[in-house]
Design a protein around this motif. Structure first.
Motif, PDB file in Angstrom:
ATOM      1  N   LYS A 134       0.871  -1.221  -0.059  1.00 31.85           N
ATOM      2  CA  LYS A 134      -0.030   0.076  -0.074  1.00 31.85           C
ATOM      3  C   LYS A 134       0.948   1.170   0.047  1.00 31.85           C
ATOM      4  CE  LYS A 134      -1.689  -2.079   3.583  1.00 31.85           C
ATOM      5  NZ  LYS A 134      -1.576  -3.345   3.606  1.00 31.85           N
ATOM      6  N   VAL A 135       0.837   2.172  -0.945  1.00 34.10           N
ATOM      7  CA  VAL A 135       1.598   3.419  -1.191  1.00 34.10           C
ATOM      8  C   VAL A 135       0.837   4.461  -0.735  1.00 34.10           C
ATOM      9  CG1 VAL A 135       2.775   4.764  -2.898  1.00 34.10           C
ATOM     10  CG2 VAL A 135       2.676   2.248  -3.123  1.00 34.10           C
ATOM     11  N   TYR A 136       1.429   5.278   0.276  1.00 33.62           N
ATOM     12  CA  TYR A 136       0.857   6.344   0.880  1.00 33.62           C
ATOM     13  C   TYR A 136       1.872   7.814   0.463  1.00 33.62           C
ATOM     14  CZ  TYR A 136      -1.628   3.260   3.794  1.00 33.62           C
ATOM     15  OH  TYR A 136      -2.338   2.459   4.381  1.00 33.62           O
ATOM     16  N   VAL A 137       1.120   8.780   0.451  1.00 35.47           N
ATOM     17  CA  VAL A 137       1.769  10.125   0.149  1.00 35.47           C
ATOM     18  C   VAL A 137       1.748  11.008   1.686  1.00 35.47           C
ATOM     19  CG1 VAL A 137       2.293  12.357  -1.033  1.00 35.47           C
ATOM     20  CG2 VAL A 137       2.086  10.173  -2.098  1.00 35.47           C
ATOM     21  N   ALA A 138       2.538  11.461   2.244  1.00 25.10           N
ATOM     22  CA  ALA A 138       2.482  12.082   3.658  1.00 25.10           C
ATOM     23  C   ALA A 138       2.931  13.187   3.409  1.00 25.10           C
ATOM     24  CB  ALA A 138       3.075  11.251   4.936  1.00 25.10           C
ATOM     25  N   LYS A 139       2.272  14.499   3.941  1.00 24.34           N
ATOM     26  CA  LYS A 139       2.874  15.907   4.183  1.00 24.34           C
ATOM     27  C   LYS A 139       3.339  15.884   5.609  1.00 24.34           C
ATOM     28  CE  LYS A 139       1.926  20.729   3.779  1.00 24.34           C
ATOM     29  NZ  LYS A 139       1.234  21.788   2.974  1.00 24.34           N
ATOM     30  N   LEU A 140       4.558  16.146   5.734  1.00 24.82           N
ATOM     31  CA  LEU A 140       5.210  16.278   7.295  1.00 24.82           C
ATOM     32  C   LEU A 140       5.548  17.654   7.563  1.00 24.82           C
ATOM     33  CD1 LEU A 140       8.016  13.298   6.787  1.00 24.82           C
ATOM     34  CD2 LEU A 140       5.549  13.146   7.304  1.00 24.82           C
ATOM     35  N   LYS A 141       5.308  17.761   8.917  1.00 31.95           N
ATOM     36  CA  LYS A 141       5.564  19.060   9.572  1.00 31.95           C
ATOM     37  C   LYS A 141       7.121  18.856   9.810  1.00 31.95           C
ATOM     38  CE  LYS A 141       5.474  23.193  11.426  1.00 31.95           C
ATOM     39  NZ  LYS A 141       5.322  24.557  10.296  1.00 31.95           N
ATOM     40  N   GLY A 142       7.893  19.374   9.446  1.00 36.21           N
ATOM     41  CA  GLY A 142       9.445  19.524   9.658  1.00 36.21           C
ATOM     42  C   GLY A 142      10.199  18.537   8.523  1.00 36.21           C
ATOM     43  N   ILE A 143      11.323  18.476   8.443  1.00 33.55           N
ATOM     44  CA  ILE A 143      12.213  17.779   7.627  1.00 33.55           C
ATOM     45  C   ILE A 143      13.122  16.813   8.103  1.00 33.55           C
ATOM     46  CG2 ILE A 143      13.999  18.244   5.952  1.00 33.55           C
ATOM     47  CD1 ILE A 143      12.683  21.095   5.558  1.00 33.55           C
ATOM     48  N   LYS A 207      -1.011  15.838   6.348  1.00 32.52           N
ATOM     49  CA  LYS A 207      -1.948  15.351   5.249  1.00 32.52           C
ATOM     50  C   LYS A 207      -1.433  13.905   5.054  1.00 32.52           C
ATOM     51  CE  LYS A 207      -3.733  19.452   3.150  1.00 32.52           C
ATOM     52  NZ  LYS A 207      -3.862  20.275   1.995  1.00 32.52           N
ATOM     53  N   LEU A 208      -2.554  12.909   4.897  1.00 37.38           N
ATOM     54  CA  LEU A 208      -1.936  11.823   4.413  1.00 37.38           C
ATOM     55  C   LEU A 208      -3.021  11.207   3.353  1.00 37.38           C
ATOM     56  CD1 LEU A 208      -0.286   9.336   4.853  1.00 37.38           C
ATOM     57  CD2 LEU A 208      -1.777   8.606   6.546  1.00 37.38           C
ATOM     58  N   LYS A 209      -2.623  10.590   2.230  1.00 37.51           N
ATOM     59  CA  LYS A 209      -3.342  10.218   1.123  1.00 37.51           C
ATOM     60  C   LYS A 209      -3.017   8.693   0.608  1.00 37.51           C
ATOM     61  CE  LYS A 209      -4.635  11.087  -3.757  1.00 37.51           C
ATOM     62  NZ  LYS A 209      -4.397  12.238  -4.829  1.00 37.51           N
ATOM     63  N   ARG A 210      -3.515   7.636   0.631  1.00 41.06           N
ATOM     64  CA  ARG A 210      -3.153   6.392   0.335  1.00 41.06           C
ATOM     65  C   ARG A 210      -3.404   6.204  -1.298  1.00 41.06           C
ATOM     66  NH1 ARG A 210      -5.000   1.280   3.106  1.00 41.06           N
ATOM     67  NH2 ARG A 210      -7.125   1.548   2.462  1.00 41.06           N
ATOM     68  N   GLU A 211      -2.493   6.204  -2.113  1.00 46.97           N
ATOM     69  CA  GLU A 211      -2.463   6.507  -3.540  1.00 46.97           C
ATOM     70  C   GLU A 211      -2.682   5.159  -4.241  1.00 46.97           C
ATOM     71  OE1 GLU A 211      -2.012   9.090  -5.312  1.00 46.97           O
ATOM     72  OE2 GLU A 211      -0.956  10.735  -4.235  1.00 46.97           O
ATOM     73  N   SER A 212      -2.270   4.188  -3.703  1.00 47.48           N
ATOM     74  CA  SER A 212      -2.427   2.918  -4.208  1.00 47.48           C
ATOM     75  C   SER A 212      -2.526   1.818  -3.266  1.00 47.48           C
ATOM     76  CB  SER A 212      -1.481   2.368  -5.459  1.00 47.48           C
ATOM     77  OG  SER A 212      -0.106   2.292  -4.844  1.00 47.48           O
ATOM     78  N   TYR A 213      -3.253   0.584  -3.740  1.00 50.61           N
ATOM     79  CA  TYR A 213      -3.398  -0.753  -2.857  1.00 50.61           C
ATOM     80  C   TYR A 213      -3.117  -1.911  -3.979  1.00 50.61           C
ATOM     81  CZ  TYR A 213      -5.309  -3.585   0.785  1.00 50.61           C
ATOM     82  OH  TYR A 213      -5.783  -4.375   1.927  1.00 50.61           O
ATOM     83  N   GLY A 214      -2.024  -2.499  -3.853  1.00 50.47           N
ATOM     84  CA  GLY A 214      -1.589  -3.368  -4.662  1.00 50.47           C
ATOM     85  C   GLY A 214      -1.481  -2.668  -5.951  1.00 50.47           C
ATOM     86  N   LEU A 215      -2.237  -3.305  -6.950  1.00 49.33           N
ATOM     87  CA  LEU A 215      -2.453  -2.975  -8.239  1.00 49.33           C
ATOM     88  C   LEU A 215      -3.432  -1.902  -8.519  1.00 49.33           C
ATOM     89  CD1 LEU A 215      -2.478  -6.449  -9.976  1.00 49.33           C
ATOM     90  CD2 LEU A 215      -0.327  -5.001  -9.745  1.00 49.33           C
ATOM     91  N   LEU A 216      -4.197  -1.436  -7.776  1.00 52.87           N
ATOM     92  CA  LEU A 216      -5.270  -0.508  -7.714  1.00 52.87           C
ATOM     93  C   LEU A 216      -4.891   0.829  -7.408  1.00 52.87           C
ATOM     94  CD1 LEU A 216      -8.051  -2.676  -6.151  1.00 52.87           C
ATOM     95  CD2 LEU A 216      -7.551  -2.434  -8.498  1.00 52.87           C
TER      96      LEU A 216
END
Length: 244
Positions: A134-143, A207-216
């Motif tokens: 499962k692929v996620y994109v997260a916007k983080l506070k801090g680096i 912010k957090l978004k799941r971009e994909s789940y397996g092949l979907l």
């Protein structure tokens, strides 16, 4: 019974009522009846014409359906909520089958969410041993530093859980806003996995978004919209989980 062809626990799971493991528990506890008789043997097989009751409730043989929803933020990944907040099934208009989400996405998270009435399929995808990415994109506070990011693959302790990412990729860094956009691939799905993992390192997820789940993935979908999976996609997801 003659012309036996399906194991009882499989039929219960495929009805969408529960997972196969829980169905086995219902059987051994004497909570399942076939044609009016209590059945406690897990090897029991049934035919489509058999009448099945689980804990006093007749098993409804629904058509198995599978949907991919672009879950928006501010919606609960459940079929009901005791606080009367909007739930994901509210977004699936005109679907007669009783579907439920495969796993969860946080109230404040968005992205790919699967819904089905196929309990066996759902259990297959959710079980950690099957390791569906499962692929996620997260916007983080801090680096975070490279060293801190490297800790993600080794594991980060949070309460009693060791939370890991299979891999990560820095998408962008904004030094002025002191933020980072980070892509993470997970194979487990513990409660608030990404958020807890990053919070433990000192970098809260904004912010957090799941971009994909397996092949979907979310291609062609807007937040709050959904589509049915094709038979090919259902088969591919099964095969992916089973490493076929």
């Amino acid at each position: 019974m003659s012309n036996m062809n399906e194991r009882l626990q499989k039929v219960i799971a495929q009805s969408g009522l529960t997972s196969r493991r829980k169905a086995e528990g219902f059987i051994t506890e004497g909570k399942v009846k076939v044609n009016g008789r209590i059945v406690t043997e897990l090897g029991t097989k049934v035919t489509p014409s058999d009448s099945i009751e689980v804990d006093g409730v007749p098993l409804v043989k629904e058509e198995l359906v599978y949907y991919l929803l672009y879950k928006p933020r501010g919606v609960i990944s459940s079929v009901k909520d005791d606080k009367d907040r909007k739930v994901v099934t509210d977004l699936l208009v005109g679907i007669p089958e009783r579907v439920y989400p495969v796993g969860r996405l946080d109230y404040d998270s968005s992205g790919v969410l699967l819904l089905t009435n196929d309990g066996e399929f759902a259990n297959l995808l959710m079980h950690p041993k099957y390791e569906v990415d499962k692929v996620y994109v997260a916007k983080l506070k801090g680096i975070p530093s490279k060293t801190e990011l490297g800790q993600l693959k080794k594991g980060v302790q949070s309460d009693k859980d060791l939370l890991k990412a299979v891999q990560y990729n820095v998408l962008s860094v904004d030094k002025k806003k002191d933020s980072m956009l980070l892509e993470l691939t997970l194979r487990e799905g513990k409660n608030r996995h990404v958020r807890r993992m990053m919070e433990s390192l000192g970098y809260p997820v904004e912010k957090l978004k799941r971009e994909s789940y397996g092949l979907l993935n979310l291609d062609g979908l807007q937040p709050g919209k959904y589509r049915a999976l094709t038979p090919k996609e259902v088969k591919q997801m099964r095969n992916l989980a089973l490493k076929l």
